[in-house]
Design an enzyme around this catalytic site. Structure first.
Site, mmCIF file in Angstrom:
data_model
loop_
_atom_site.group_PDB
_atom_site.id
_atom_site.type_symbol
_atom_site.label_atom_id
_atom_site.label_comp_id
_atom_site.label_asym_id
_atom_site.label_seq_id
_atom_site.Cartn_x
_atom_site.Cartn_y
_atom_site.Cartn_z
ATOM 1 N N LYS A 194 0.862 -1.191 0.000
ATOM 2 C CA LYS A 194 0.000 0.000 0.000
ATOM 3 C C LYS A 194 0.892 1.232 0.000
ATOM 4 C CE LYS A 194 -1.697 2.769 2.962
ATOM 5 N NZ LYS A 194 -1.616 4.024 2.171
ATOM 6 N N GLU A 399 11.268 15.529 15.225
ATOM 7 C CA GLU A 399 11.518 15.437 13.788
ATOM 8 C C GLU A 399 10.634 16.448 13.051
ATOM 9 O OE1 GLU A 399 9.812 12.097 11.592
ATOM 10 O OE2 GLU A 399 11.692 11.868 10.500
#
Ligand code: NAD
Length: 495
Positions: A194, A399
């Protein structure tokens, strides 16, 4: 600035209709909701595709299981290697088409897709293909004494785990897809992958190339859609392994879902907040060049890119001045513009997140260079350099996955190691120095899956890659991937 003309084959592909690829053919479920694919360079829709229904996800897994048990499962290792090499040839032959599909949907510069993503996909696939005929078990002599003179022999076999569910992010869709597909098919597994809903095109095209290469239908299936499609895939009882690359929160959810589904084995390649350390002896120009080449490539949307720079106090001024000059000269432009050195962020959601972070940085007075959103159309921001406000600065801890790099000065190496390791992440780290002894002493003390010396973010198929701490579970590449895609079966014999 002029843009690369879109190939007629890309244009035809984009006109669709597009959906998923199951059991060797394209499947369009007209009644399913459509998913818009947007060109981040213009903010305009590029194409749309139909999201896979739960029934189609199940059909893809059943098809992959059938291929695993029959057509793909009965190929010899030699044939697997030949077919994967043939797929690599087709990727190469259709390289410009794949590069354009990837650049148009992800905002990655056409330079990067032509010179890195497509050729690396080919190189990684050929590397994996070479392993197909070299996966072996061991023989061993059982250790306990025999009671009545009988003897024993034992050996192990490496057996493919079965159907692998691959789930990939939007930053390097083709290459990261190949990491999963190449590993799985080499070991004899079949795949349902996917792709990210933002960049579903290149893997959809790849699935057709796999059939063209002679890989049996059902061996590689692509189901498209958002996270829910990934969840359905993980939950399917015939999925034997999940290989996920993406963010930490999604990775944690994926790991839990796989465990709950069937104690399904998982590889998680997650985010990072990668430190790069520049020691006192570092050459300023080499440091500047290294940072520009690694921290800002693909607008910083690279999992292993350095986001935290620890620079010896004696070199902070010179390196930051050099960086500010280089970043200020970068040509910003459309991903399909060959002259552009810096493109858009990959999607609107991500753009909003990065713009909010830049607002924060400006209001805190941290910006040394850049720091602004750029006018549209498209999702552009400036390459940015910040000065940290202490070790707890959020720009040194969380991050951003964007072109925001934060600098903190350090004075001695004990402090450096403490700062580098003070993070929940541990994907990659680098040390820049010409002092070999210092580098060798630092390497074992740094908590990271990969440590680079005088380089950063360089991935090679022969070298294992993965994270420690919150950056993930498992390793890709090298021979390490074999452990994750095969079961070790022990056989004992009495004679
Ligand atoms: P993401 O976690 O949002 O999505 C990744 C994939 O997971 C997508 O295909 C998405 O549709 C799917 N997904 C979302 N929710 C899901 C769920 N509940 N169950 C199953 N699948 C689900 O990540 P992203 O924004 O696409 O990518 C950026 C992140 O990926 C960054 O954190 C980056 O560091 C990381 N990354 C890591 C590596 C690595 O090798 N370590 C490489 C590239 C990117």
């Amino acid at each position: 600035m002029s843009q690369v003309p879109v190939l007629a084959s890309v244009d035809t592909f984009l006109r669709g209709p597009l959906g998923s690829f199951v059991d060797g053919q394209s499947v369009i479920e007209a009644e399913q909701p459509s998913l818009a694919v947007v060109d981040p360079s213009s903010g305009k829709p590029l194409t749309e595709l139909r999201e896979a229904s739960p029934a189609l996800v199940a059909q893809a897994v059943v098809s992959a299981r059938r291929a695993f048990e029959h057509a793909w499962g009965s190929t010899t290792p030699y044939q697997r290697g030949v077919l994967l090499n043939r797929l690599a040839d087709l990727i190469e032959a259709n390289g410009e088409e794949l590069a354009q599909l990837e650049s148009l949907s992800s905002g990655k510069s056409i330079h990067l897709t032509r010179q890195l993503e497509v050729p690396q996909s080919v190189a990684f696939l050929r590397y994996f293909a070479g392993w197909a005929s070299k996966i072996t078990g061991q023989t061993m002599t059982p250790s306990l004494p025999s009671l009545h003179g009988e003897q024993y022999a034992a050996f192990t076999r490496r057996e493919a785990v079965g159907v692998v569910a691959g789930i990939t992010p939007w930053n390097f869709s083709l290459m990261i897809g190949i990491w999963k597909i190449g590993s799985a098919l080499t070991c004899g597994c079949s795949v349902v992958i996917k792709p990210s809903e933002f960049t579903p095109l290149s893997l959809l095209r790849l699935a057709q190339l796999a059939v063209d290469a002679g890989i049996p239908p059902g061996t590689l299936n692509v189901v498209n859609g958002r996270g829910a499609v990934g969840q359905q895939l993980i939950a399917h009882p015939q999925v034997a392994k999940v290989s996920f690359t993406g963010s930490v929160p999604t990775g944690v959810a994926v790991g839990k879902a796989a465990f709950d589904a069937n104690l399904t084995r998982v590889t998680l390649e997650l985010g990072g907040k990668n430190p790069a350390a520049f020691l006192a002896d570092v050459d300023v120009e080499a440091a500047v060049q290294g940072i520009v080449q690694t921290a800002y490539v693909h607008q910083g949307q690279v999992c292993a890119a350095p986001e935290r720079l620890y620079i010896h106090r004696s070199k902070v001024e010179a390196i930051c001045a050099g960086l500010a000059e280089r970043l200020g000269q970068m040509q910003v432009g459309h991903a399909m513009d060959e002259a552009a050195q810096f493109g858009p962020l990959a999607n609107q959601t991500h753009h909003r997140k990065i713009v909010a972070l830049l607002d924060q940085a400006r209001s805190r007075g941290q910006v040394m260079c850049g720091g602004n959103a750029l006018p549209g159309p498209g999702y552009f921001v400036e390459p940015t350099l910040l000065l940290a406000q202490g070790a707890d600065d959020p720009f040194m801890r969380e991050e951003t996955f964007g072109p925001i790099v934060c600098v903190q000065p350090f004075d001695d190496e004990e402090e450096l190691v403490r700062l580098m390791n003070d993070s929940p992440f541990g994907l990659g780290a680098s040390v820049w120095t010409n002092d070999l002894s210092k580098a060798m002493r630092l390497i074992p003390r740094i908590e990271a899956g990969t440590v680079w010396i005088n380089m950063h973010t360089f991935l090679d198929p022969a070298v294992p890659f993965g994270g420690v701490k919150g950056s993930g579970v498992g390793r890709e590449f090298g021979s390490a991937f074999i452990d994750d895609y095969t079961e070790l079966k022990s056989v004992m014999m009495r004679f």
